[in-house]
Design an enzyme around this catalytic site. Structure first.
Site, short mmCIF file in Angstrom:
data_model
loop_
_atom_site.label_atom_id
_atom_site.label_comp_id
_atom_site.label_asym_id
_atom_site.label_seq_id
_atom_site.Cartn_x
_atom_site.Cartn_y
_atom_site.Cartn_z
CE LYS A 137 6.84 0.09 5.47
NZ LYS A 137 7.14 -0.85 4.39
C1 5RP Z 1 2.95 -3.63 3.23
C2 5RP Z 1 4.17 -2.87 3.57
C3 5RP Z 1 4.84 -2.18 2.46
O1 5RP Z 1 6.15 -2.64 2.42
C4 5RP Z 1 4.78 -0.71 2.68
O2 5RP Z 1 3.47 -0.27 2.68
C5 5RP Z 1 5.72 0.11 1.78
O3 5RP Z 1 5.24 0.29 0.57
P1 5RP Z 1 4.55 1.63 0.07
O4 5RP Z 1 5.65 2.66 -0.04
O5 5RP Z 1 4.00 1.21 -1.26
O6 5RP Z 1 3.50 2.06 1.06
O7 5RP Z 1 4.62 -2.84 4.70
O8 5RP Z 1 2.12 -3.69 4.30
#
Ligand code: 5RP
Length: 301
Positions: free
Chosen positions: A203
């Site tokens: 991610k």
């Molecule tokens: C926290 C994360 C969150 O799941 C990620 O940031 C996704 O959320 P957003 O779309 O609000 O950024 O990994 O560290």
């Protein structure tokens, strides 16, 4: 010696039909074991090869985040539209109905709160617990360039070893600290290191420029985080561009649950991710759906 099978019917071996050898639908995942592939199929839709993950794990370091103060009230209505839910074991056990039958991506690292150095995380779960919760994957934050870079990389490699032992994929999250870059050069570096060291998928954040080079140089699927709340049209455009540039989906939180109409927004995101809808059309859909839902609500009160 007679066979135990006593059927009168003549056996059919279909000797003229060769067994098909179907490649698995996700990039870089063909050589994974059956259990891993089965779990990944609960995260990514095998028909489109994409996913809409709903991320609600923010509380693990920042407490009751805006939009997540009452997960039972605000998030449960979104579950029918999420392919996968990313969250902590606390919220999973306390609030999510065990009848939820899509993939759970379990937050597996943690430690510091927003009051401290965020990269100083540890693994925050036992593999037995992940198995007991029947999760589809475990997620670990990795702080490339951060103060505790090596520690977070080791958290990841230990989780990958544990996950591989039991067929549980690991999602590596390229965590971007306050002073770290968010450009394609940084995301290429971070995503590639995570993939090289064994995560099943990555991610990362979308970069306006050259995001296609981030997905191209990462040998496993990439999903994008949503990041801070944007106007709905901008968030839809970002998701569209990410998919065009080779992302395998989104792992979106605030841009969904902080929207004026979270149900309309997650449905519009689905149009982009699974139906390859253009951002303008998805935004029109968002507005229509939002009006429709508000109309329904007014009629009920
Ligand atoms: C926290 C994360 C969150 O799941 C990620 O940031 C996704 O959320 P957003 O779309 O609000 O950024 O990994 O560290």
């Amino acid at each position: 010696m007679p066979e135990v099978d006593e059927s009168e019917r003549e056996k059919q071996f279909y000797t003229d039909i060769p067994v098909k050898n179907r490649p698995f639908f996700l990039k870089g995942c063909n050589n994974l074991d059956w259990g891993m592939k089965n779990r990944l199929s609960k995260i990514f839709n095998p028909k489109t090869g994409k996913t809409v993950m709903l991320a609600i794990d923010h509380g693990y370091f920042q407490g009751p985040t805006t939009g997540l103060e009452r997960v039972d009230v605000t998030i449960l209505p979104l579950l029918p539209y999420a392919d996968t839910l990313m969250l902590t074991r606390g919220i999973l056990r306390a609030i999510i109905p065990p009848t939820f039958d899509k993939g759970i991506v379990l937050r597996a690292s943690g430690g510091p709160s927003v009051l401290n150095e965020l990269s100083n995380e540890e693994i925050a779960i036992d593999i037995d617990e992940a198995i007991r919760l029947n999760v589809a994957a475990m997620a670990v934050q990795v702080f490339i360039g951060g103060q505790f870079e090596t520690k977070s990389v080791h958290n990841m490699t230990r989780l990958v070893d544990m996950g591989n032992r039991y067929g549980i994929p690991v999602l590596g999250v390229t965590a971007v600290g306050k002073d770290m870059g968010r450009d394609a050069k940084y995301m290429r570096l971070a995503s590639r290191i995570l993939a090289e060291l064994g995560v099943t998928y990555v991610k990362t954040y979308y970069t306006e420029k050259d995001f296609d080079t981030v997905t191209a140089s990462c040998p496993v699927p990439i999903v994008i985080a949503g990041g801070k709340k944007l106007p709905e049209k901008d968030a839809l455009t970002m998701a569209y561009r990410a998919i065009q540039d080779g992302a395998a989906g989104v792992d979106m939180g605030r841009n969904i649950f902080q929207s004026d109409s979270p149900v309309a927004m997650i449905k519009a995101i689905r149009k982009i991710v699974h139906d390859r809808e253009k951002p303008e059309a998805a935004f029109e859909f968002f507005l229509e759906e939002k009006n429709r839902l508000e109309g329904n609500k007014k009629r009920k009160t």
